[in-house]
Design a protein around this motif. Structure first.
Motif, PDB file in Angstrom:
ATOM      1  N   GLY A 102      64.124 128.961  15.495  1.00 26.88           N
ATOM      2  CA  GLY A 102      62.785 128.642  15.965  1.00 26.88           C
ATOM      3  C   GLY A 102      62.079 129.877  16.490  1.00 26.88           C
ATOM      4  O   GLY A 102      60.887 130.087  16.240  1.00 26.88           O
ATOM      5  N   TYR A 103      62.841 130.730  17.189  1.00 30.69           N
ATOM      6  CA  TYR A 103      62.273 131.962  17.732  1.00 30.69           C
ATOM      7  C   TYR A 103      61.804 132.879  16.600  1.00 30.69           C
ATOM      8  O   TYR A 103      60.713 133.464  16.658  1.00 30.69           O
ATOM      9  CB  TYR A 103      63.322 132.653  18.597  1.00 30.69           C
ATOM     10  N   ALA A 133      60.829 131.872  13.743  1.00 33.53           N
ATOM     11  CA  ALA A 133      59.606 131.277  13.199  1.00 33.53           C
ATOM     12  C   ALA A 133      58.391 131.684  14.024  1.00 33.53           C
ATOM     13  O   ALA A 133      57.320 131.961  13.471  1.00 33.53           O
ATOM     14  CB  ALA A 133      59.737 129.752  13.164  1.00 33.53           C
ATOM     15  N   VAL A 134      58.556 131.771  15.356  1.00 34.61           N
ATOM     16  CA  VAL A 134      57.435 132.190  16.200  1.00 34.61           C
ATOM     17  C   VAL A 134      57.038 133.628  15.870  1.00 34.61           C
ATOM     18  O   VAL A 134      55.846 133.940  15.708  1.00 34.61           O
ATOM     19  CB  VAL A 134      57.821 132.070  17.686  1.00 34.61           C
ATOM     20  N   LEU A 147      55.225 133.775  12.689  1.00 34.45           N
ATOM     21  CA  LEU A 147      53.864 133.273  12.855  1.00 34.45           C
ATOM     22  C   LEU A 147      52.944 134.394  13.323  1.00 34.45           C
ATOM     23  O   LEU A 147      51.832 134.569  12.795  1.00 34.45           O
ATOM     24  CB  LEU A 147      53.899 132.149  13.890  1.00 34.45           C
ATOM     25  N   ALA A 182      55.406 128.798   7.831  1.00 31.29           N
ATOM     26  CA  ALA A 182      55.812 129.196   9.178  1.00 31.29           C
ATOM     27  C   ALA A 182      55.552 128.080  10.185  1.00 31.29           C
ATOM     28  O   ALA A 182      56.392 127.805  11.051  1.00 31.29           O
ATOM     29  CB  ALA A 182      55.085 130.460   9.590  1.00 31.29           C
ATOM     30  N   LEU A 234      58.491 126.182  12.319  1.00 29.24           N
ATOM     31  CA  LEU A 234      58.506 126.091  13.774  1.00 29.24           C
ATOM     32  C   LEU A 234      58.657 124.642  14.209  1.00 29.24           C
ATOM     33  O   LEU A 234      59.517 124.323  15.044  1.00 29.24           O
ATOM     34  CB  LEU A 234      57.224 126.707  14.342  1.00 29.24           C
ATOM     35  N   SER A 235      57.846 123.744  13.610  1.00 27.19           N
ATOM     36  CA  SER A 235      57.946 122.351  14.062  1.00 27.19           C
ATOM     37  C   SER A 235      59.295 121.751  13.678  1.00 27.19           C
ATOM     38  O   SER A 235      59.858 120.963  14.451  1.00 27.19           O
ATOM     39  CB  SER A 235      56.795 121.502  13.536  1.00 27.19           C
ATOM     40  N   SER A 278      62.149 123.360  13.569  1.00 27.71           N
ATOM     41  CA  SER A 278      63.156 123.847  14.514  1.00 27.71           C
ATOM     42  C   SER A 278      63.061 123.095  15.837  1.00 27.71           C
ATOM     43  O   SER A 278      64.091 122.729  16.422  1.00 27.71           O
ATOM     44  CB  SER A 278      62.966 125.332  14.793  1.00 27.71           C
ATOM     45  N   ASN A 319      64.918 124.706   5.907  1.00 26.71           N
ATOM     46  CA  ASN A 319      64.257 125.996   6.091  1.00 26.71           C
ATOM     47  C   ASN A 319      64.148 126.744   4.773  1.00 26.71           C
ATOM     48  O   ASN A 319      63.126 127.371   4.489  1.00 26.71           O
ATOM     49  CB  ASN A 319      65.029 126.856   7.091  1.00 26.71           C
TER      50      ASN A 319
END
Lengths: 140, 498
Positions: B41-42, B44-45, B48, B79, B83-84, B86, B121
């Motif tokens: 998730g990190y 993905a941030v 982004l 992306a 994120l969502s 994760s 993913n």
């Protein structure tokens, strides 16, 4: 339980050496000839199945004391790590490299990191195939 | 080249493999799987941020140039979904810690959960049609295992259906890929798009496009959803929630990718059919949702309604329609996980799924009850909550492209969704309390925490929609201008920025 199968066992002992040698040949020939990790691993697995057929499971697992589930996981892990190793030298994922080395017996030999990937594939195939065979053969 | 792009695929895969090697230590498994999902998730941030700053990020795997190697592409759309996905995966995992049971944990639950995330993913990130197939299979095989893990009677029955239908649709996928490869000689999305544009999308290519519509429609439960209600009500709650949140969304993502990037030349045929299928999906799903008196059935039919609604945005293929679909897709990932977790918790507490046997739960579980109320309003699209903005934009998009009937059906089914979910709320939480606290089958202790987290997110996403508006706008632009994607994938290799 198993009747007198001395012929089967003797033939197996000879055949198994040939099968494993042929698997290794297939495995290393994969870059230039038909063969490679998948078929090499599958023929090793078939050799192991022959061992399970002619001897019983306890004898074989006493002599090959590995957990084949872990072999499969370790194989995929090895393949993944080979792919990831290129990340540390700033190359894209799954990049590969090769070089020529002077080895004692073989002379000038081409060594490639793709072989390590193939080792991973072979271990994954062996692990998966033998795990399937062993788990369906277990009693209830 | 940006190696970060592949990280959301590698991290869960690596973690899952390590967990197979250390399968005995449950505490380690829990901690490690949660941190792997947080790590992806990190990533993905970070992705982004990078996409916002520098445009679409591409990795050519192995260093082979674009049409020849496999491209891993992260644009804004993928992306946001990463994120969502994760976030939801993390909360469902937290729920699983408390609810999944030692028996399943000992039999490789966490590795398979991580492999499922790997496949999801991977599907979001791949820039290659065949690689998409492989990632689909990674996801599906893990989902087969998660569906049947535990081996109860109903799980086995439903997993046979689920496996059969997915093997069929996977082989159709493969056949469609073979047709496309025979016609165009490439499998890279960007290159395919160029070749389709060169050749002009003739009748044959449109036929193949419709074959893809059937394949992805089967995965996404678009009209061909007959398998979904059964298979999603069989597994334990945490697994059903992650299925409802992610699996159909991957099919939707694939539909968006193929019909905005590759087959966008004949919208009056393909997008019109998507619109019809979306409308039928909404109507049939809503009929299913109001027909049953069983919590599980109502909730799984609500999953189907959401799919139809998102497809309405794609059918309109206007800027507002796309933005609405992206908003709604993000909202839908969160809310479907939330509502299934809530329903599962109610069933766990009362030991039954039948609405008529439950009543007055709010006296003993006020917190759970009001969270269900918020989730219900959000699901139907009541203004301050997250479902609203997506619905407004999709409706506006359909009206702009003069599909008035489609927008109308969307609004009408929203009412039916609200009715179906309020039926649960009023029956379960209001009325005479028929079960005292001591007679309950299970306790909600610990299960409420992930639910509260997701409820907080749906409120935040509703009120703070402005915060992601910029990203959603970029994503919608990317979907409507395939040239951006093509330039990022093919262009980079041609001008050789190694």
């Amino acid at each position: 339980m198993i009747p007198n199968d001395v012929i089967l066992r003797s033939v197996t002992k000879a055949a198994i050496v040939i099968i494993f040698t042929f698997s290794i040949y297939l495995f290393f020939g994969g870059h230039h000839n038909p063969g490679g990790g998948f078929i090499g691993g599958l023929s090793v697995a078939s050799g192991l199945v022959l061992l399970y057929l002619s001897f019983d499971i306890e004898t074989v697992s006493k002599n090959i004391p590995v957990d084949f589930k872990k072999v499969a996981a370790f194989g995929v892990l090895l393949a993944l790590l080979t792919g990831m190793s290129s990340l540390f030298v700033g190359k894209p994922f799954l990049n590969q490299t090769f070089g020529y080395f002077e080895l004692p017996i073989f002379g000038k030999t081409e060594l490639a990191t793709a072989v390590l990937f193939d080792v991973g594939v072979a271990l994954a195939v062996i692990g998966t195939a033998v795990t399937i065979i062993l788990s369906i053969s277990e009693d209830g | 080249m940006n190696n970060l792009v592949i990280m959301p695929i590698i991290i869960p895969l690596l973690a899952g493999l390590i967990l197979i090697l250390f399968s005995k230590n449950i505490g380690f498994q829990r901690f490690f799987s949660a941190s792997a999902i947080l790590a992806s998730g990190y990533v993905a941030v970070i992705l982004l941020q990078q996409i916002k700053g520098k445009g679409i990020q591409v990795l050519q795997a192995g260093g082979w140039e674009a049409p020849f190697g496999i491209s891993i592409v992260a644009d804004m759309f993928s992306a946001l979904l990463l994120l969502s996905a994760s976030i939801v995966a993390f909360f469902c995992l937290m729920y699983a810690f408390k609810s999944i049971g030692r028996e399943r944990e000992n039999h490789y639950f966490y590795p398979f959960y991580l492999f499922l995330i790997t496949g999801v993913n991977g599907s979001f990130l791949t820039g290659d049609l065949f690689n998409l197939f492989v990632c689909f299979e990674v996801m599906l095989i893990s989902s087969y295992v998660l569906l049947s893990l535990g081996g109860t009677r109903i799980q086995l029955r439903e997993s046979i259906k689920y496996v059969l239908i997915n093997v069929l649709s996977s082989s159709l996928f493969l056949i469609a890929v073979a047709y496309l490869y025979a016609m165009l000689g490439t499998l890279n999305f960007a290159h395919l798009s160029l070749r389709v544009a060169d050749a002009g999308q003739d009748g044959l290519l449109t036929t193949v496009a419709l074959l893809f519509l059937i394949v992805f429609g089967m995965k996404a439960a678009l009209f061909l959803f007959f398998w979904l209600p059964g298979s999603y009500s069989a597994p334990p709650t945490a697994i059903a929630a992650i299925f409802a949140a992610l699996l159909t969304k991957v099919g939707i993502y694939a539909l968006f990718r193929t019909f905005t990037l590759v087959f966008y030349h004949e919208p009056q045929i393909t997008h019109f059919i998507i619109g019809i299928l979306g409308a039928l999906t909404m109507i049939l799903g809503a009929i299913g949702a109001i027909a049953y008196w069983e919590i599980k059935k109502i909730l799984t039919y609500n999953v189907i309604v959401g799919v139809g609604f998102i497809m309405a945005g794609l059918a309109s293929s206007t800027h507002y329609g796309m933005m609405g679909s992206i908003y709604y897709l993000i909202h839908d990932i969160l809310i479907k996980a939330l509502i299934i977790l809530l329903g599962g918790t109610i069933i766990y507490i009362m030991g039954t799924s039948k609405l008529k046997e439950i009543s007055g739960l709010i006296r003993n579980h006020p917190f759970l009850g009001w969270m269900f109320f918020i989730a219900a309003l959000s699901l139907a699209g009541i203004p301050p909550l997250s479902g609203f903005l997506g619905k407004v934009f999709i409706t506006r998009g359909t009206f702009e492209s003069e599909y008035y009937w489609l927008g109308g059906i969307g609004l009408f089914t929203s009412l039916m969704v609200l009715y179906s979910i309020m039926k649960i709320f009023m029956n379960v939480f209001w009325g005479e309390t028929n079960v005292s606290k001591e007679m309950e089958k299970g306790t909600a202790k610990g299960l409420v925490l992930p639910i509260a987290g997701l409820t907080g997110l749906t409120i935040t996403l509703g009120i703070g929609a402005e915060g992601i508006a910029e990203s959603v706008r970029i994503a919608a632009d990317g979907l409507l201008n395939p040239s951006l994607y093509i330039e990022a994938v093919i262009g980079e290799s041609q001008f050789g920025s190694k």
